[in-house]
Scaffold this motif. Structure first.
Motif, PDB file in Angstrom:
ATOM      1  N   GLU A 202     -38.904  87.520 -39.811  1.00  0.00           N
ATOM      2  CA  GLU A 202     -37.803  88.020 -38.973  1.00  0.00           C
ATOM      3  C   GLU A 202     -38.332  88.484 -37.619  1.00  0.00           C
ATOM      4  OE1 GLU A 202     -33.974  89.754 -40.834  1.00  0.00           O
ATOM      5  OE2 GLU A 202     -35.665  90.878 -41.622  1.00  0.00           O
ATOM      6  N   ASP A 203     -39.426  89.245 -37.663  1.00  0.00           N
ATOM      7  CA  ASP A 203     -40.033  89.722 -36.410  1.00  0.00           C
ATOM      8  C   ASP A 203     -40.429  88.551 -35.525  1.00  0.00           C
ATOM      9  OD1 ASP A 203     -39.731  92.317 -37.074  1.00  0.00           O
ATOM     10  OD2 ASP A 203     -41.785  92.650 -37.742  1.00  0.00           O
ATOM     11  N   GLU A 204     -41.006  87.512 -36.170  1.00  0.00           N
ATOM     12  CA  GLU A 204     -41.536  86.379 -35.409  1.00  0.00           C
ATOM     13  C   GLU A 204     -40.431  85.491 -34.848  1.00  0.00           C
ATOM     14  OE1 GLU A 204     -44.782  85.463 -34.836  1.00  0.00           O
ATOM     15  OE2 GLU A 204     -45.492  87.293 -35.760  1.00  0.00           O
ATOM     16  N   VAL A 205     -39.531  85.041 -35.754  1.00  0.00           N
ATOM     17  CA  VAL A 205     -38.584  84.016 -35.294  1.00  0.00           C
ATOM     18  C   VAL A 205     -37.146  84.192 -35.745  1.00  0.00           C
ATOM     19  CG1 VAL A 205     -40.314  82.185 -35.120  1.00  0.00           C
ATOM     20  CG2 VAL A 205     -39.085  82.467 -37.248  1.00  0.00           C
ATOM     21  N   LEU A 206     -36.930  84.649 -36.984  1.00  0.00           N
ATOM     22  CA  LEU A 206     -35.586  84.533 -37.554  1.00  0.00           C
ATOM     23  C   LEU A 206     -34.540  85.358 -36.809  1.00  0.00           C
ATOM     24  CD1 LEU A 206     -36.436  84.491 -41.368  1.00  0.00           C
ATOM     25  CD2 LEU A 206     -35.652  82.589 -39.987  1.00  0.00           C
ATOM     26  N   ALA A 207     -34.962  86.540 -36.332  1.00  0.00           N
ATOM     27  CA  ALA A 207     -34.006  87.427 -35.654  1.00  0.00           C
ATOM     28  C   ALA A 207     -33.403  86.761 -34.420  1.00  0.00           C
ATOM     29  CB  ALA A 207     -34.689  88.736 -35.288  1.00  0.00           C
ATOM     30  N   ASN A 208     -34.164  85.875 -33.782  1.00  0.00           N
ATOM     31  CA  ASN A 208     -33.669  85.237 -32.555  1.00  0.00           C
ATOM     32  C   ASN A 208     -33.369  83.748 -32.734  1.00  0.00           C
ATOM     33  OD1 ASN A 208     -34.228  87.700 -31.176  1.00  0.00           O
ATOM     34  ND2 ASN A 208     -36.390  87.137 -31.216  1.00  0.00           N
ATOM     35  N   ALA A 209     -33.302  83.299 -33.985  1.00  0.00           N
ATOM     36  CA  ALA A 209     -33.146  81.854 -34.208  1.00  0.00           C
ATOM     37  C   ALA A 209     -31.676  81.426 -34.209  1.00  0.00           C
ATOM     38  CB  ALA A 209     -33.810  81.458 -35.526  1.00  0.00           C
ATOM     39  N   GLY A 210     -30.763  82.393 -34.169  1.00  0.00           N
ATOM     40  CA  GLY A 210     -29.342  82.052 -34.137  1.00  0.00           C
ATOM     41  C   GLY A 210     -28.851  81.417 -35.426  1.00  0.00           C
ATOM     42  N   VAL A 211     -29.448  81.815 -36.575  1.00  0.00           N
ATOM     43  CA  VAL A 211     -29.040  81.235 -37.869  1.00  0.00           C
ATOM     44  C   VAL A 211     -28.689  82.367 -38.828  1.00  0.00           C
ATOM     45  CG1 VAL A 211     -30.471  79.161 -37.658  1.00  0.00           C
ATOM     46  CG2 VAL A 211     -31.456  81.226 -38.689  1.00  0.00           C
ATOM     47  N   ASP A 212     -28.050  82.028 -39.953  1.00  0.00           N
ATOM     48  CA  ASP A 212     -27.802  82.987 -41.026  1.00  0.00           C
ATOM     49  C   ASP A 212     -29.124  83.155 -41.788  1.00  0.00           C
ATOM     50  OD1 ASP A 212     -27.282  84.035 -43.602  1.00  0.00           O
ATOM     51  OD2 ASP A 212     -25.193  83.395 -43.504  1.00  0.00           O
ATOM     52  N   VAL A 213     -29.737  84.318 -41.611  1.00  0.00           N
ATOM     53  CA  VAL A 213     -31.080  84.544 -42.174  1.00  0.00           C
ATOM     54  C   VAL A 213     -31.077  84.353 -43.692  1.00  0.00           C
ATOM     55  CG1 VAL A 213     -32.903  86.268 -42.533  1.00  0.00           C
ATOM     56  CG2 VAL A 213     -31.825  86.044 -40.288  1.00  0.00           C
ATOM     57  N   PHE A 214     -30.042  84.906 -44.371  1.00  0.00           N
ATOM     58  CA  PHE A 214     -29.959  84.766 -45.826  1.00  0.00           C
ATOM     59  C   PHE A 214     -29.979  83.292 -46.219  1.00  0.00           C
ATOM     60  CE2 PHE A 214     -27.552  83.826 -49.627  1.00  0.00           C
ATOM     61  CZ  PHE A 214     -28.106  84.683 -50.561  1.00  0.00           C
ATOM     62  N   GLU A 215     -29.108  82.497 -45.589  1.00  0.00           N
ATOM     63  CA  GLU A 215     -28.979  81.085 -45.961  1.00  0.00           C
ATOM     64  C   GLU A 215     -30.280  80.321 -45.744  1.00  0.00           C
ATOM     65  OE1 GLU A 215     -26.655  79.275 -47.491  1.00  0.00           O
ATOM     66  OE2 GLU A 215     -25.543  81.125 -47.796  1.00  0.00           O
ATOM     67  N   GLU A 216     -30.916  80.538 -44.587  1.00  0.00           N
ATOM     68  CA  GLU A 216     -32.118  79.752 -44.278  1.00  0.00           C
ATOM     69  C   GLU A 216     -33.288  80.136 -45.184  1.00  0.00           C
ATOM     70  OE1 GLU A 216     -31.873  76.987 -42.319  1.00  0.00           O
ATOM     71  OE2 GLU A 216     -29.808  77.682 -42.466  1.00  0.00           O
ATOM     72  N   VAL A 217     -33.454  81.447 -45.453  1.00  0.00           N
ATOM     73  CA  VAL A 217     -34.554  81.866 -46.351  1.00  0.00           C
ATOM     74  C   VAL A 217     -34.270  81.370 -47.772  1.00  0.00           C
ATOM     75  CG1 VAL A 217     -35.782  83.829 -47.356  1.00  0.00           C
ATOM     76  CG2 VAL A 217     -35.215  83.847 -44.931  1.00  0.00           C
ATOM     77  N   PHE A 218     -32.997  81.418 -48.185  1.00  0.00           N
ATOM     78  CA  PHE A 218     -32.601  80.933 -49.512  1.00  0.00           C
ATOM     79  C   PHE A 218     -32.962  79.452 -49.658  1.00  0.00           C
ATOM     80  CE2 PHE A 218     -28.685  80.531 -52.574  1.00  0.00           C
ATOM     81  CZ  PHE A 218     -29.541  80.411 -53.645  1.00  0.00           C
ATOM     82  N   LYS A 219     -32.652  78.648 -48.616  1.00  0.00           N
ATOM     83  CA  LYS A 219     -32.984  77.212 -48.657  1.00  0.00           C
ATOM     84  C   LYS A 219     -34.487  77.014 -48.822  1.00  0.00           C
ATOM     85  CE  LYS A 219     -29.203  76.033 -45.524  1.00  0.00           C
ATOM     86  NZ  LYS A 219     -28.892  75.805 -44.110  1.00  0.00           N
TER      87      LYS A 219
END
Length: 657
Positions: A202-219
């Protein structure tokens, strides 16, 4: 005075180092006075002068020794307190290894001053960026992280640092099988948790990736589990969920292809058209963070902590839904003692902890009878047909939150080898089930499990009463039910005077609903707020329970168990429904009461682990053991509440012991 005294209260630890290395350091330590007080000193391996031992210095001397003896770097290629310039400001890097060809150019920088990973990584990045060093290491003596600096904004996780006669390419081109992953599992080697890694991502990329963090990590977790399963069943297969030096486009194509295969294997969790939404560069960071973690054959805490964090982040616990810690679940399963021919359901399943631990418990019995050794772990090994039949025929779960259902379904599909009875329904609103179950999209996903659940109804065409042997659940406490149509379906919808109420606590209706799922003689464990057991206004609820079943036990849980989400004090209620044969009615009988003494978590909700002589005690799979008194953990801890209850149950001649 000794080294433990110095480390005490600091964030530093020595679990990264061998006992031989620690003994070698101790042999070099001398005590002398410092401003009238005794202090410990050691001659620095590099500076060749006496240095006073502080927590950071102890870790530094041990790590210098490790770089020298394990990795082979000569001491004359290292420097400590190396000055790094930031314009006019100057800072000192803890340890630097210089390039073998360019004798003054830093090659590896080690950061120890900041014992928290997030702070340490920032400091390390600044040193690598300022000096151009391609490799960085952060450690506090317990956890350790290795990074390859790709560009100023991107530091890729790598599995290790090269030894003196290797290059970085040697580390990165190695092809990994499942055995390599077991050997180098970051969760064991670096004492990381999956939640830590998601926070880093999250610190590196996910917070600014413009995606649903739950969905992408789940995938990604879904895809990685599939990859490990394939390799767990074919030990020679090369793991695919890794970046073997691909371009970002190549990597995205490979991971998307693996995701498609996983969707085909485990249907009904992601839509056919669902794709991984992360960009190639973001995906590359996430894959490098997760690739060295083994999700199978690790205790399910690993996946739980990650999903609990992701769920609480996306829902803020507004429905009072919190994952039940595994150790509470395990105690309940041991106390209810399920068997292979019994049907079990969780009516507020969350991530399916109760069903999966029930599966593990019964599998152990099946495998013991067959003379096969099996640990109580999430495993990719092929199971005997009796094991998968048990999951497919006897285990059920319901939840009204679609995210929970999908996580639960994934874990159950894997345990059941592709089949599951996890259903997306509102347990309390059973009058509307027939509408929901006719919807085409719902039927496509859940029909197999629904057909099996219908067979367990005790009245044909009614969804009110069922014939389950065992029910375990932690229903949500938060919020009242205010729908008069729903409240009118329940006896406990009326108050003590028999008047229908305008609102009723969700957990109160769950008590009645859960009892209606049980057949006569069926047994239940349910987590409830402590107030239900002692508030004078709730006496009518206690009377209702006593009328319908024998109260077997009440176990008070520590107030920290559900932190950081809630500090609500809870207890687990164990009951068995009255039945002429299995549990004949009695007016008067003893009840087992117990209270958890060990908190298991600190006040901020961080788990407390079992230690011995200042070092963590690990189970047979190298995992930390949570410090609680609910049961004996594989002979490594004392007997607890579960063992005491089993004695009580045998003495009382309860039908299930």
């Amino acid at each position: 005075m000794n080294i433990e005294d110095i480390l005490n209260g600091s964030k530093y630890n020595l679990t990264q180092f061998s006992q031989e290395s620690i003994t070698s350091l101790l042999e070099r330590v001398i005590e002398k006075n410092n401003k009238g007080k005794p202090a410990l000193y050691v001659e620095c391996l590099i500076r060749k002068k006496l240095i006073m031992l502080k927590p950071e210095e102890i870790v530094r001397q041990l790590y210098i020794d490790k770089l020298n003896k394990q990795y082979g770097y000569p001491l004359n290629r290292m420097a400590v307190e190396y000055v790094v310039s930031f314009g006019r400001e100057k800072k000192k890097a803890d340890i630097v290894i210089f390039d073998k060809d360019r004798k003054t150019a830093p090659y590896i920088i080690v950061e120890l001053k900041k014992p928290k990973l997030k702070d340490g990584k920032e400091q390390l990045k600044s040193y690598c960026n300022a000096t151009g060093a391609p490799i960085g290491v952060w450690t506090n003596g317990e956890q350790i992280s290795f990074y390859n600096r790709k560009d100023p904004n991107y530091f890729e996780d790598i599995p290790n640092i090269p030894s003196v006669d290797e290059s970085l390419a040697d580390i990165l081109t190695e092809r990994w099988t499942i055995d390599t992953l077991i050997q180098k599992d970051k969760l064991v080697q670096e004492r990381k948790s999956l939640k830590d890694l998601i926070l880093e991502m999250e610190d590196e990329v996910l917070a600014n990736a413009g995606v649903d963090v739950f969905e992408e990590v789940f995938k990604l977790i879904f895809t990685k589990l599939f990859d490990e399963l394939q390799s767990g069943r074919d030990k020679k297969r090369v793991l695919q969920f890794r970046n073997y030096g691909y371009t970002e486009t190549e990597l995205k194509e490979k991971i998307q292809n693996l995701f498609e295969q996983a969707k085909n294997k485990w249907e009904g969790i992601f839509g056919e058209s669902t794709k991984i939404e992360l960009t190639g560069s973001h995906l590359s960071v996430c894959v490098s963070s997760l690739q060295d973690v083994k999700l199978f054959n690790s205790n399910l805490d690993v996946i739980d902590d990650a999903f609990e964090y992701l769920m609480s982040k996306s829902q803020k616990g507004e429905k009072g839904q919190y994952f039940t810690p595994r150790y509470v679940i395990e105690m309940c399963v041991r106390m209810l003692n399920p068997t292979e021919d019994e049907n079990m359901i969780d009516t507020a399943a969350g991530s399916c902890g109760f069903p999966i631990h029930t599966i593990f418990y019964v599998w152990k019995q099946i495998l013991r009878e067959k003379g096969i050794k099996q640990s109580n772990l999430f495993t990719s090994e092929e199971k005997p047909v009796e094991c998968t039949d048990y999951v497919n025929e006897h285990i059920f779960a319901i939840d009204f939150d679609i995210k929970c259902v999908r996580v639960a379904k994934m874990l159950n599909l894997i345990a059941g080898d592709g089949k599951t009875n996890v259903l997306h329904l509102n347990t309390l609103d059973y009058e509307r089930w027939d509408e929901v179950t006719k919807e085409e999209q719902w039927t496509d996903t859940y029909n197999e499990g629904w057909k099996k659940l219908k067979k367990l109804r005790s009245i044909k065409n009614s969804n009110q009463f069922f014939n389950f042997d065992i029910l375990m659940a932690n229903p949500p406490f938060a919020g009242d039910i205010k729908e008069s149509k729903m409240i009118s379906c329940y006896e406990l919808g009326k108050n003590a005077k028999g008047k229908m109420q305008s609102k009723v606590g969700r957990d109160i209706l769950f008590i009645e609903r859960n009892l209606n799922f049980l057949k006569p003689g069926g047994r239940m464990a349910v987590v409830l707020p402590q107030g239900r057991f002692n508030n004078s206004g709730d006496k009518y609820i206690r009377d209702y329970i006593a009328k319908h079943c024998r109260i077997l036990a009440v176990v008070g849980l520590h107030g920290n168990v559900f932190k950081p989400h809630t500090g609500t004090k809870t207890s687990v209620l164990f009951v068995q429904k009255w039945d002429n044969e299995l549990c004949p009615y009695k007016e008067d009988y003893p009840i087992f009461f117990a209270t958890m003494q060990e908190p298991s978590k600190d006040n901020s909700g961080e788990k407390i682990y079992v230690t011995k002589d200042g070092k963590p005690v690990l189970d047979t799979h190298g995992h930390l053991i949570v410090k609680h008194d609910l049961y004996n953990h594989d002979g490594l801890t004392q007997d607890g509440i579960a063992e005491a209850f089993i004695e009580f149950a045998k003495k009382e001649k309860l039908s299930f012991f």
